[in-house]
Every structure is written in C-alpha cells, then in structure tokens.
Enzyme design. Structure first.
Site, PDB file in Angstrom:
ATOM      1  CB  CYS A   2      -8.945   0.158 -61.309  1.00 56.43           C
ATOM      2  SG  CYS A   2      -7.646   1.378 -61.433  1.00 56.43           S
ATOM      3  NE  ARG A  27     -13.141  -2.561 -64.220  1.00 58.90           N
ATOM      4  CZ  ARG A  27     -14.228  -1.887 -64.550  1.00 58.90           C
ATOM      5  NH1 ARG A  27     -15.072  -2.423 -65.389  1.00 58.90           N
ATOM      6  NH2 ARG A  27     -14.475  -0.710 -64.053  1.00 58.90           N
ATOM      7  CD1 TRP A  75      -5.236   1.629 -68.034  1.00 57.96           C
ATOM      8  CD2 TRP A  75      -6.132   3.499 -67.198  1.00 57.96           C
ATOM      9  NE1 TRP A  75      -5.155   2.601 -68.998  1.00 57.96           N
ATOM     10  CE2 TRP A  75      -5.697   3.752 -68.517  1.00 57.96           C
ATOM     11  CE3 TRP A  75      -6.726   4.533 -66.485  1.00 57.96           C
ATOM     12  CZ2 TRP A  75      -5.830   4.993 -69.121  1.00 57.96           C
ATOM     13  CZ3 TRP A  75      -6.866   5.775 -67.085  1.00 57.96           C
ATOM     14  CH2 TRP A  75      -6.427   5.997 -68.401  1.00 57.96           C
ATOM     15  CG  ASN A 101     -12.588   1.532 -60.914  1.00 54.81           C
ATOM     16  OD1 ASN A 101     -11.885   2.270 -61.573  1.00 54.81           O
ATOM     17  ND2 ASN A 101     -13.734   1.037 -61.361  1.00 54.81           N
ATOM     18  N   GLY A 102     -11.319   4.525 -59.553  1.00 53.86           N
ATOM     19  CA  GLY A 102     -11.905   5.864 -59.696  1.00 53.86           C
ATOM     20  C   GLY A 102     -10.843   6.907 -59.427  1.00 53.86           C
ATOM     21  CD  GLU A 487     -13.518   1.108 -84.841  1.00 57.77           C
ATOM     22  OE1 GLU A 487     -13.363   2.225 -84.333  1.00 57.77           O
ATOM     23  OE2 GLU A 487     -13.458   0.053 -84.185  1.00 57.77           O
ATOM     24  CE  LYS A 491     -10.488  -1.309 -82.677  1.00 58.56           C
ATOM     25  NZ  LYS A 491     -11.737  -0.662 -82.466  1.00 58.56           N
ATOM     26  CD  GLU A 494      -8.118   0.734 -79.813  1.00 57.93           C
ATOM     27  OE1 GLU A 494      -8.627   0.857 -78.708  1.00 57.93           O
ATOM     28  OE2 GLU A 494      -8.693   0.167 -80.769  1.00 57.93           O
ATOM     29  CG  HIS A 510      -8.588  19.719 -99.341  1.00 57.16           C
ATOM     30  ND1 HIS A 510      -8.612  20.818-100.167  1.00 57.16           N
ATOM     31  CD2 HIS A 510      -9.603  18.922 -99.738  1.00 57.16           C
ATOM     32  CE1 HIS A 510      -9.619  20.697-101.024  1.00 57.16           C
ATOM     33  NE2 HIS A 510     -10.235  19.540-100.782  1.00 57.16           N
ATOM     34  CE  LYS A 609     -13.837  -4.136 -74.287  1.00 61.42           C
ATOM     35  NZ  LYS A 609     -13.598  -3.780 -75.694  1.00 61.42           N
TER      36      LYS A 609
HETATM   37  C1  F6R Z   1     -11.404   1.188 -79.112  1.00 60.47           C
HETATM   38  C2  F6R Z   1     -12.047   1.213 -77.824  1.00 60.47           C
HETATM   39  C3  F6R Z   1     -12.310   2.533 -77.178  1.00 60.47           C
HETATM   40  C4  F6R Z   1     -13.752   2.558 -76.673  1.00 60.47           C
HETATM   41  C5  F6R Z   1     -14.003   3.834 -75.857  1.00 60.47           C
HETATM   42  C6  F6R Z   1     -15.448   3.934 -75.399  1.00 60.47           C
HETATM   43  O1  F6R Z   1     -11.169  -0.101 -79.560  1.00 60.47           O
HETATM   44  O2  F6R Z   1     -12.361   0.199 -77.279  1.00 60.47           O
HETATM   45  O3  F6R Z   1     -12.061   3.590 -78.040  1.00 60.47           O
HETATM   46  O4  F6R Z   1     -14.613   2.479 -77.761  1.00 60.47           O
HETATM   47  O5  F6R Z   1     -13.162   3.853 -74.746  1.00 60.47           O
HETATM   48  O6  F6R Z   1     -15.791   2.859 -74.589  1.00 60.47           O
HETATM   49  P1  F6R Z   1     -17.298   2.461 -74.334  1.00 60.47           P
HETATM   50  O7  F6R Z   1     -17.885   2.037 -75.631  1.00 60.47           O
HETATM   51  O8  F6R Z   1     -17.225   1.336 -73.345  1.00 60.47           O
HETATM   52  O9  F6R Z   1     -17.976   3.675 -73.786  1.00 60.47           O
END
Ligand code: F6R
Length: 614
Positions: A2, A27, A75, A101-102, A487, A491, A494, A510, A609
C-alpha cells in the site's frame, strides 16, 4: 505494501496526489483512491478498483478542487480488491477520511464493540475500523482530532502508517506510523506525505522520516510537529534526500524491469565505489572498521531474508563458509521469527532486504536482537526501517528499484555479500593474500562482464516465444549456481505466471525427473566450474527423457552445444561470482517470455514491491 501520499499547501492537491500514487504503484495496485477537501469545503472521496489510471478516469468528471488531500494505492489484505474496500475510508458522518498501510490485528474486536454502539461499516477492511474508532472517541469524549487519534492508536494492535483529514479543519493532516514507513516532506508553505520519498522529491528535498510510534501534526502556516502517541514532543530530524528523478523514470525502456536489468553494470560500480580500492585490490567496508571486533568474533552467521533477498543469502552462505570458514545458516525470516530459533550473542545476524521494510525480516531482526546477536543490514532503500533497526550494515546503492520483480537489488546484494566475505576472510586469514587480491580484482571486472552478458538480450528476445506455451519449467544449477536456479524460476513465476521450479541439478533424479518430457523446458546453468562435468551428466539425464535443454555456458565451451537445444554464452569469471553474470540472461528470459505473453511486467498480479505485512 500500500502506498500513501498526502499534500497540504497552496497548490492544487489532485495532480500532486495522482503523480505520487503513480510513483508508489509498485507498492500495490489492487485499487486506488483519493480524498480531498474541496474549495467549497466538501470532503470528496473517489476510488476505483485496479490501477491509478482507473482512478483518474473515474475522477474525470468529478470535483477535484482543493489544496489538501490524501491518497492511497492498495495491496489488499482484509477485504477483496474492490472500490468498496479501497481507501480512503470515511467515518460515519463523512467528516473524516483515512488512508492506511499495514494491518490492524485487533480490528475484529474493535469493530464488534463499535457495532454494539450503533456504528455501521461500509467495507470489510481493518482500516475503516480505525477511522470509525477515531470519530467515536472524538464525539464521545469531545476530543480534538489529534487527541482522538492518540486515544485510538493506543487501543490498536498492529502495524500502520496512516493519514487522516477532517473537513471541519482543512488546514491540518494528522499522520502516524508504527512498523510501516512514512515520510513527511517540508516545502515552502506546504507539506507532503509519502510511504517513501519518491512522491515528494519533485517538490522538496527536506524530509522527516517518521519514527515508530510517532504522530506528525501537519498544519498549514505552522512548523511541523512530531510527538509520541502519548503526546511527548519529539525533536525534528530533518534530512536532505538526494534521489535523482531520472533514476525513477523509465529512461527510454519499455519497462522498469528492463531498465533495471540494463542498469546493473552501473549499479555494481556504484555499489563498489569507495569500497574497493582498485590500485591496491583492497576492500574496505566502514562497518568492518567500526565494528571489527563484533564481526570478527562471530562464531556463526545467520542470514534472514525473504524471496529474492533470501536467494542472495544462499549465495552468501557459500561465500562465508568457503572463504571465511564461518558456519552460516540462511533462514526465511517468516519462519525464523516464529520457530523459537537458537540465537546467541556470538552470532552475527545478517538481514538482507531491498526495500528495508519487509515486515517478517524486521520481526526476525527484533527477535535476534532480543537474544543478544549483533545485527548487520544489507539494504537498498536509504533511511528505511531495517537499516535503522540494525547495529550496522552496508547499503547496496543500486538506486530505486521500481519493477516489482527484483533484479539489480539481487546482484547488488550478492556484491555486498562478496565484499563482506572477502573482508572477513582476509582479516581472519582464511584465504591467502594472493587469493584475496585476485578475487577483489575479479569482482571489479564484473560490471564489464555484465555488459557482455547483456549482449545476449537480442538472442533471448528471439528465443522467448518458444517458451510462452510452457506450463512448467525447470531450472537446474549446482554450487553457487543452485540459488541462481531458484532465482531464475522465481523471476519466471512472478511475471509470466508460468509454474517454474529451481533444483540442485543432481537432486533432480530424486523426484522431479519424473516430470520431464518434451513439453517441459529445462534451463541449466552449466558454466565452467568445479562441478561442470557433473552438470553435463545431469543435462544428459534430461535429454535422455526427451527434455528440451537451454544451457547457460561459459564462452569457449564446445561440449554442451552438442546436446543442448539452445546455448547462451557468458563471459568467464570465478565460480563464486558467476551468479552476478548468469543472473542477467535469466532475468532477460523471464522478462521477454512475460512480454511475449502480454503480461504487465512491472506490476504482476497479486504482488507488491514492499511487503510490509506478515
Ligand atoms: C522477487 C521479489 C521478492 C522480494 C521479497 C523481499 O522478485 O521482489 O521476492 O525479494 O519480497 O523483499 P525485500 O528484499 O524488500 O525485503
């Protein structure tokens, strides 16, 4: 999650609020809304489901006059994404409006109590409970807005950054924070509010980062006042922000994600600048100077993080163990905080977070602090909550990351972990001076090699359409490349919504090998290192089951092309730095596949984010 924006001053509030929301859309973008006190004194609230553009369309025929307002991009946590649950929320009389926000954890109890007093609710959110509570105590106890906010926040359990306006007092906004970020911008005869500084920097560089448990009383024509919930005045800590606007615009790229992938060589130079002395091949981290003793006496390192930052942590573990010979564990912050872990004062806990606001990581830090551990933060967002909660740390300095899928933050985090491991290893004498210098030198060459890796972009763009019809993908790697397989898969999931799994290549037999057929693309990170021959065998195992292999190989490789369907060639480097280079084609693959599928790359569904709720 948010985003919060606010404005009070002499300009028209609406364009400032909308621009601020657009900056904060990373956000959350389940809904957006704005509340403004109009020139004729009405408190108008407009909201729309979905992105900020939907809100502006909705507002196109509305009264958007006024010089005071608050706005929100959501969000969803409590209540489905809808206009009804969108913020701002009115109080019953429509005198007050709030954005939040929260999460208010005890909202159900408060709501039930208010309902017995006859208060009616219009939404399913926890936020509406707060504004109704404020109004209820304001009327019942004949309090000012500030006093009522103080009383209400006292009753609330949870996390919040809030802003409230009262149409009967259009010269004031009350804001408060606990565990969710909030920044107040101070201009000439005007004030701004933001979840971070990005909605503010066009207008002023003077900001106050509100501390936990504090309330900001923002009154036009008066000095900003900050006080605790109990009303104790706090000293104003005005900071000057230095964010380049160009850094948060797309700069000619179609998406922030692509821009951020391409920025990586520059970002890593910034990350190493002033820390690596190129002539002497020497790394200096200020944390190592200030807290040498605490860091060198670590008996164990525990890394706490989430998502991509956790993947960076897995690479950190291999660095700390192989170079420094310090045992290291990597924990999901969300698990660590609830499982009563063994933490001692001999531990150094490293918290990794791009945003510096991730609620689970913050809680893990708190827990480790209570057990006496020394806490080291590796963050990107300057002045965010995690760097303020840690004993020391190192910023990754890669600039604002706007694309929801993390790219440059990942390589920035791995770079800082590499520098820290090199410092510790050198001081502890666990690597030779010669090895240390060779490794430092190689690290400084990574940006150049990333430039080379970025040249694979066109090839990957051409390959991407082949994979758009896949339902599942497998990513394989070993050693330092195993976290990278995780990773790469994250990606893809997501942003393209294709199911993908990362696996240690040898572990595949396995279980996951049962899934392999010609419909399942398999991406193998097969760069030349200690385990190269073994990875070749793993590729053969995939091929034998009809799997289609795309391999990331080191330049000069002549073997793998014999059995891979596609190869992507990368410059050579030391094994431990390979993820800094091989991450680039994996990011590009996810990006181009998602673009081919017509997905909203920068704002993937259901994601935000900054995850400031647990
Ligand atoms: C993946 C991504 C999330 C963040 C995770 C932690 O692309 O962006 O998995 O890595 O939410 O966020 P931070 O690094 O801000 O604590």
């Amino acid at each position: 999650m948010c985003g919060i924006v606010g404005y009070i001053g002499t300009k028209k509030a609406y364009p400032i609020l909308i621009k601020g929301l657009q900056r904060l859309e990373y956000r959350g973008y389940d809904s957006a809304g704005v509340a403004m006190i109009s020139d004729s004194g009405d408190l108008n609230v407009y909201k729309a489901k979905g992105k900020v553009d939907n809100l502006t369309e909705f507002c196109s025929d509305k009264d958007i006059s006024g010089s005071v307002g608050i706005a929100h991009t959501r969000w969803a946590t409590h209540g489905e994404p809808s206009a009804r649950n969108a913020h701002p929320h009115y109080s019953s009389t429509h005198n007050l409006a709030i954005i939040h926000n929260g999460i208010i954890e005890n909202y159900a109890t408060i709501k039930a109590k208010l309902q017995t007093k006859g208060v009616e609710f219009k939404s399913d959110t926890d936020t509406e409970v707060l504004v109704q509570l404020v109004e209820y105590v304001m009327v019942k106890k004949n309090l000012t807005l500030l006093e009522a906010v103080q009383v209400a926040l006292h009753q609330v359990i949870g996390a919040y950054a809030i802003a409230i306006v009262d149409k009967r007092d259009p010269r004031q906004i009350i804001a408060a924070r606990k565990q969710s970020p909030l920044v107040v911008g101070i201009g000439e005869d005007e004030f701004f509010l933001g979840s971070d500084a990005s909605p503010i920097i066009d207008y002023t560089d003077k900001v106050v980062y509100l501390e936990d448990g504090n309330i900001a009383v923002i009154r036009l024509g008066e000095e900003l006042r900050v006080m605790s919930i109990l009303g104790e005045e706090q000293e104003l800590n005005v900071k000057t922000v230095d964010i380049d606007l160009g850094q948060i615009e797309k700069g000619g790229y179609n998406h922030f994600m692509l821009k951020e992938i391409f920025e990586q060589p520059e970002c890593l130079k910034n990350c190493m600048r002033g820390r690596i002395n190129v002539e002497g091949n020497h790394v200096t981290l200020s944390a190592m100077i200030d807290y040498r003793q605490q860091l060198l006496s670590a008996k164990r390192i525990v890394i706490v993080a989430c998502g991509t930052s956790w993947h960076a942590g897995l690479i950190g573990k291999q660095l700390f163990e192989s170079l420094c010979r310090i045992p290291c564990e990597v924990e999901y912050a969300s698990e660590f905080r609830y499982r009563n872990p063994v933490v001692t004062k001999d531990d150094v806990v490293i918290a990794i977070s791009q945003s510096g606001e991730t609620a689970d990581t913050l809680a893990a830090i708190q827990l480790a602090k209570e057990q006496g551990a020394f806490i080291y933060g590796i963050c990107n967002a300057i002045g965010s909550s995690i760097p303020r909660a840690t004993d020391t740390g190192t910023y990754i300095h890669v600039g604002p990351e706007i694309g929801v899928a993390s790219t440059k933050a990942f390589t920035g985090q791995v770079t800082v972990l590499s520098m820290l491991a090199l410092c510790l290893a050198s001081e502890r004498g666990t690597i030779s001076e010669e090895q240390y210098k060779e490794m430092v030198k190689e690290l400084t060459l990574i940006p150049e090699k990333q430039e080379q890796a970025l040249k694979t972009n066109e090839q990957i763009e051409r390959l991407a359409p082949i994979f758009t019809y896949a339902k599942n993908c497998l990513y394989l790697g070993r050693g330092y490349n195993y976290p990278l397989a995780l990773e790469g898969a994250l990606k893809l999931k997501e942003i393209s919504y294709i199911h993908a799994e990362g696996y240690p290549a040898a572990e595949m037999k396995h279980g996951p090998i049962a899934l392999i057929d010609s419909e399942m693309p398999v991406f193998v990170i097969a760069t030349r290192d200690r385990l190269y021959e073994k990875v070749i065998s793993n590729i053969q195992e995939v091929r034998a089951r009809g799997g289609r292999v795309t391999a990331l190989v080191t330049e000069g490789d002549t073997q793998i092309q014999k059995f891979a369907d596609h190869i992507i060639t990368l410059p050579d480097t030391l094994e431990c730095f390979q993820p800094l280079i091989a991450s680039i084609p994996l990011q590009l693959l996810a990006y181009h596949i998602a673009v081919c599928k017509g997905k909203d790359v920068d704002r993937p569904r259901n994601l935000a984010k900054s995850v400031t709720v647990e």
